[in-house]
Design a protein around this motif. Structure first.
Motif, PDB file in Angstrom:
ATOM      1  N   ARG A 120     -14.190  -0.903   1.659  1.00  0.00           N
ATOM      2  CA  ARG A 120     -14.411  -0.166   2.822  1.00  0.00           C
ATOM      3  C   ARG A 120     -15.141  -0.907   3.889  1.00  0.00           C
ATOM      4  NH1 ARG A 120     -15.365   4.089   0.892  1.00  0.00           N
ATOM      5  NH2 ARG A 120     -17.705   4.270   0.680  1.00  0.00           N
ATOM      6  N   ALA A 121     -16.223  -1.484   3.523  1.00  0.00           N
ATOM      7  CA  ALA A 121     -17.098  -2.313   4.299  1.00  0.00           C
ATOM      8  C   ALA A 121     -16.214  -3.576   4.853  1.00  0.00           C
ATOM      9  CB  ALA A 121     -18.089  -2.727   3.814  1.00  0.00           C
ATOM     10  N   LEU A 122     -15.376  -4.068   4.092  1.00  0.00           N
ATOM     11  CA  LEU A 122     -14.639  -5.083   4.472  1.00  0.00           C
ATOM     12  C   LEU A 122     -13.645  -4.722   5.554  1.00  0.00           C
ATOM     13  CD1 LEU A 122     -13.932  -6.840   1.000  1.00  0.00           C
ATOM     14  CD2 LEU A 122     -15.125  -7.870   2.993  1.00  0.00           C
ATOM     15  N   ARG A 123     -12.962  -3.690   5.151  1.00  0.00           N
ATOM     16  CA  ARG A 123     -12.188  -3.004   6.206  1.00  0.00           C
ATOM     17  C   ARG A 123     -12.436  -2.638   7.792  1.00  0.00           C
ATOM     18  NH1 ARG A 123      -9.975  -0.795   1.316  1.00  0.00           N
ATOM     19  NH2 ARG A 123      -8.215  -1.855   0.747  1.00  0.00           N
ATOM     20  N   THR A 154     -26.549  -3.955  -0.377  1.00  0.00           N
ATOM     21  CA  THR A 154     -26.050  -3.540  -1.773  1.00  0.00           C
ATOM     22  C   THR A 154     -25.292  -2.291  -1.750  1.00  0.00           C
ATOM     23  OG1 THR A 154     -28.221  -4.497  -2.514  1.00  0.00           O
ATOM     24  CG2 THR A 154     -27.006  -2.883  -4.003  1.00  0.00           C
ATOM     25  N   LEU A 155     -24.224  -2.169  -2.311  1.00  0.00           N
ATOM     26  CA  LEU A 155     -23.261  -1.034  -2.357  1.00  0.00           C
ATOM     27  C   LEU A 155     -23.030  -0.632  -3.903  1.00  0.00           C
ATOM     28  CD1 LEU A 155     -20.638  -2.211   0.224  1.00  0.00           C
ATOM     29  CD2 LEU A 155     -22.583  -0.779   0.782  1.00  0.00           C
ATOM     30  N   PRO A 156     -22.661   0.701  -3.794  1.00  0.00           N
ATOM     31  CA  PRO A 156     -22.473   1.230  -5.358  1.00  0.00           C
ATOM     32  C   PRO A 156     -21.397   0.494  -6.192  1.00  0.00           C
ATOM     33  CG  PRO A 156     -21.928   2.916  -3.639  1.00  0.00           C
ATOM     34  CD  PRO A 156     -22.409   1.747  -2.685  1.00  0.00           C
ATOM     35  N   ASP A 157     -20.317   0.610  -5.324  1.00  0.00           N
ATOM     36  CA  ASP A 157     -18.910   0.133  -6.377  1.00  0.00           C
ATOM     37  C   ASP A 157     -17.925  -0.685  -5.274  1.00  0.00           C
ATOM     38  OD1 ASP A 157     -17.738   2.145  -4.777  1.00  0.00           O
ATOM     39  OD2 ASP A 157     -18.218   3.745  -5.884  1.00  0.00           O
ATOM     40  N   GLY A 158     -16.876  -1.108  -6.172  1.00  0.00           N
ATOM     41  CA  GLY A 158     -16.053  -1.947  -5.367  1.00  0.00           C
ATOM     42  C   GLY A 158     -15.487  -1.228  -4.209  1.00  0.00           C
ATOM     43  N   ALA A 159     -15.084   0.178  -4.432  1.00  0.00           N
ATOM     44  CA  ALA A 159     -14.513   0.973  -3.118  1.00  0.00           C
ATOM     45  C   ALA A 159     -15.266   0.964  -1.914  1.00  0.00           C
ATOM     46  CB  ALA A 159     -14.122   2.437  -3.642  1.00  0.00           C
ATOM     47  N   ALA A 160     -16.527   1.110  -2.182  1.00  0.00           N
ATOM     48  CA  ALA A 160     -17.524   1.136  -1.021  1.00  0.00           C
ATOM     49  C   ALA A 160     -17.547  -0.368  -0.272  1.00  0.00           C
ATOM     50  CB  ALA A 160     -18.768   1.334  -1.300  1.00  0.00           C
ATOM     51  N   VAL A 188     -10.479 -13.562  -7.110  1.00  0.00           N
ATOM     52  CA  VAL A 188     -10.354 -13.581  -5.769  1.00  0.00           C
ATOM     53  C   VAL A 188      -9.393 -12.504  -5.386  1.00  0.00           C
ATOM     54  CG1 VAL A 188     -10.703 -14.636  -3.438  1.00  0.00           C
ATOM     55  CG2 VAL A 188     -11.688 -15.838  -5.446  1.00  0.00           C
ATOM     56  N   VAL A 189     -10.130 -11.432  -4.666  1.00  0.00           N
ATOM     57  CA  VAL A 189      -9.181 -10.507  -4.220  1.00  0.00           C
ATOM     58  C   VAL A 189      -9.225 -10.288  -2.768  1.00  0.00           C
ATOM     59  CG1 VAL A 189      -8.618  -7.989  -4.245  1.00  0.00           C
ATOM     60  CG2 VAL A 189      -9.561  -8.930  -6.355  1.00  0.00           C
ATOM     61  N   ALA A 190      -8.030 -10.549  -1.974  1.00  0.00           N
ATOM     62  CA  ALA A 190      -8.003 -10.511  -0.376  1.00  0.00           C
ATOM     63  C   ALA A 190      -7.896  -9.088  -0.119  1.00  0.00           C
ATOM     64  CB  ALA A 190      -6.726 -11.732   0.038  1.00  0.00           C
ATOM     65  N   VAL A 191      -8.815  -8.587   0.308  1.00  0.00           N
ATOM     66  CA  VAL A 191      -8.696  -7.089   0.585  1.00  0.00           C
ATOM     67  C   VAL A 191      -7.950  -6.785   1.995  1.00  0.00           C
ATOM     68  CG1 VAL A 191      -9.739  -5.158   0.998  1.00  0.00           C
ATOM     69  CG2 VAL A 191     -10.586  -6.487  -0.662  1.00  0.00           C
ATOM     70  N   VAL A 192      -8.272  -7.782   3.012  1.00  0.00           N
ATOM     71  CA  VAL A 192      -7.905  -7.864   4.353  1.00  0.00           C
ATOM     72  C   VAL A 192      -7.244  -9.239   4.531  1.00  0.00           C
ATOM     73  CG1 VAL A 192      -8.150  -7.278   6.712  1.00  0.00           C
ATOM     74  CG2 VAL A 192      -9.485  -6.256   4.995  1.00  0.00           C
ATOM     75  N   PRO A 193      -5.942  -9.446   4.164  1.00  0.00           N
ATOM     76  CA  PRO A 193      -5.362 -10.838   4.311  1.00  0.00           C
ATOM     77  C   PRO A 193      -4.929 -11.250   5.785  1.00  0.00           C
ATOM     78  CG  PRO A 193      -3.692  -9.386   3.338  1.00  0.00           C
ATOM     79  CD  PRO A 193      -4.969  -8.596   3.513  1.00  0.00           C
ATOM     80  N   GLY A 194      -4.743 -12.423   5.905  1.00  0.00           N
ATOM     81  CA  GLY A 194      -4.196 -12.802   7.141  1.00  0.00           C
ATOM     82  C   GLY A 194      -2.816 -12.513   7.535  1.00  0.00           C
TER      83      GLY A 194
END
Length: 365
Positions: free
Chosen positions: A81-84, A72-78, A130-136
């Motif tokens: 960051r976890a995805l990256r 569980t994270l507080p917001d979309g920015a966090a 759907v948002v691809a934060v780190v695309p291929g």
């Protein structure tokens, strides 16, 4: 004296039976992971205000027990960051307009597709953004080229290690051959997968270093075991690198999608560690590269050390040329049955001392 030869028909039937047993073992090894892909403690995040995020996390756990390891994270920015940083594969972000799914297809296109379907089920059939934060890579959006590219690398590395043991004598020459192969394989990866096919989309030098380390680790494993155990060691290295390591690598999926503990075991074999390392340096600026880097470095170091210290005389056999000195000379037999010693031209018997000042010598004076 005649030598006994093995009857050809029983030998042929034995080879056929052995090959059939090997086939029966290899088919499920390769096919079972592919047909049993499913989330198993897959790291995902739920981001948003505490009540809404907690409710969604509970719904995820209830919908697929044991499938997700939810953070569980507080917001979309966090969450992004976890995805990256490769901490999670995807994040369900709760906002004013509902739930959005943030993904990292570069980590695993298969996981991104599975979670897209799961998000539609959680939203009662309503479309989920759907948002691809780190695309291929743009030229390989589904990751098929990335996964397929590892098969020839594993095979070429296995062959390089075996050929260096079978065809090259001398430990120093073998070590130089392994080092040269690692450098050349890294250059080929950057030139073909990045420059030509567009499968990789990061820093070419970092990609070349990662691919070269993977190739060196695989080749050194086969060569080191071959130097230690001979042909049996080469077979063991091929089993470790390719026959077992390739199906358990999860290069085209994710380790958390394979039946456990095999998904985790595959990450400690060269192909699985190589795939994870190359993804990290290509798409994530090195995030998550620590463990696969250590695994590959360990295989490379142990393999090179075995090649350096092994005294097993592998390699091509050198035949010693035979000459006249190798052929025994038999003289005429004596009347008593013994072999007569060959005589010198002046009549002296071989092996007998010659007297100084013979009659022939005095006749010439």
């Amino acid at each position: 004296m005649s030598t006994r030869t093995r009857p050809p028909l029983p030998a042929a039937l034995g080879v056929a039976a052995l090959a059939a047993v090997l086939l029966a073992l290899l088919v499920p090894l390769f096919a079972a992971p592919a047909i049993n892909l499913a989330p198993r403690d897959l790291p995902v995040a739920v981001a948003g205000p505490a009540p809404a995020a907690g409710d969604l996390a509970a719904r995820l756990a209830a919908a697929r027990p044991g499938a997700f390891d939810v953070t569980t994270l507080p917001d979309g920015a966090a969450a992004d960051r976890a995805l990256r940083e490769r901490q999670v594969y995807a994040a369900f972000v709760v906002g004013p307009d509902g739930v959005a799914l943030h993904t990292a297809p570069a980590a695993s296109p298969t996981v991104a597709a599975l979670l897209t379907e799961a998000s539609a089920q959680l939203s009662a059939g309503r479309p989920v953004p759907v948002v691809a934060v780190v695309p291929g890579a743009p030229d390989d959006p589904r990751g098929a080229g990335f996964a397929a590219g590892f098969l020839p690398f594993a095979m070429a590395s296995m062959a390089a290690g075996a050929l260096l043991i079978l065809l090259v004598t001398g430990r120093v020459a073998r070590l130089f051959g392994l080092a040269a192969f690692g450098v050349l394989a890294g250059g080929v990866a950057a030139a073909v997968l990045h420059g030509w096919l567009g499968v990789l989309d990061g820093d070419p030098l970092a990609e070349a270093a990662a691919a070269g380390l993977f190739a060196l680790a695989s080749a050194a494993t086969v060569a080191g075991l071959g130097a230690l155990l001979g042909r049996a060691g080469i077979g063991l290295g091929a089993l470790l690198v390719f026959l077992v390591g390739n199906p358990l690598s999860a290069v085209g999926a994710a380790p958390e999608l394979l039946p456990q503990p095999w998904g985790a075991v595959g990450q400690f074999l060269p192909v699985g560690a190589g795939g994870t390392l190359l993804r990290s340096v290509t798409f994530f600026d090195g995030a998550g590269a620590g463990r696969p880097l250590a695994v590959l470095a360990g295989y490379a170091l142990v393999g090179l050390l075995l090649v350096a210290v092994s005294r097993r005389p592998a390699g091509p056999a050198v035949a010693r040329p035979s000459g006249p000195a190798d052929v025994p000379v038999a003289g005429p037999s004596r009347p008593d049955g013994g072999a007569a010693q060959p005589s010198h031209p002046d009549g002296a018997t071989a092996g007998a001392p010659r007297r100084a000042g013979s009659r022939a010598a005095t006749d010439t004076t």
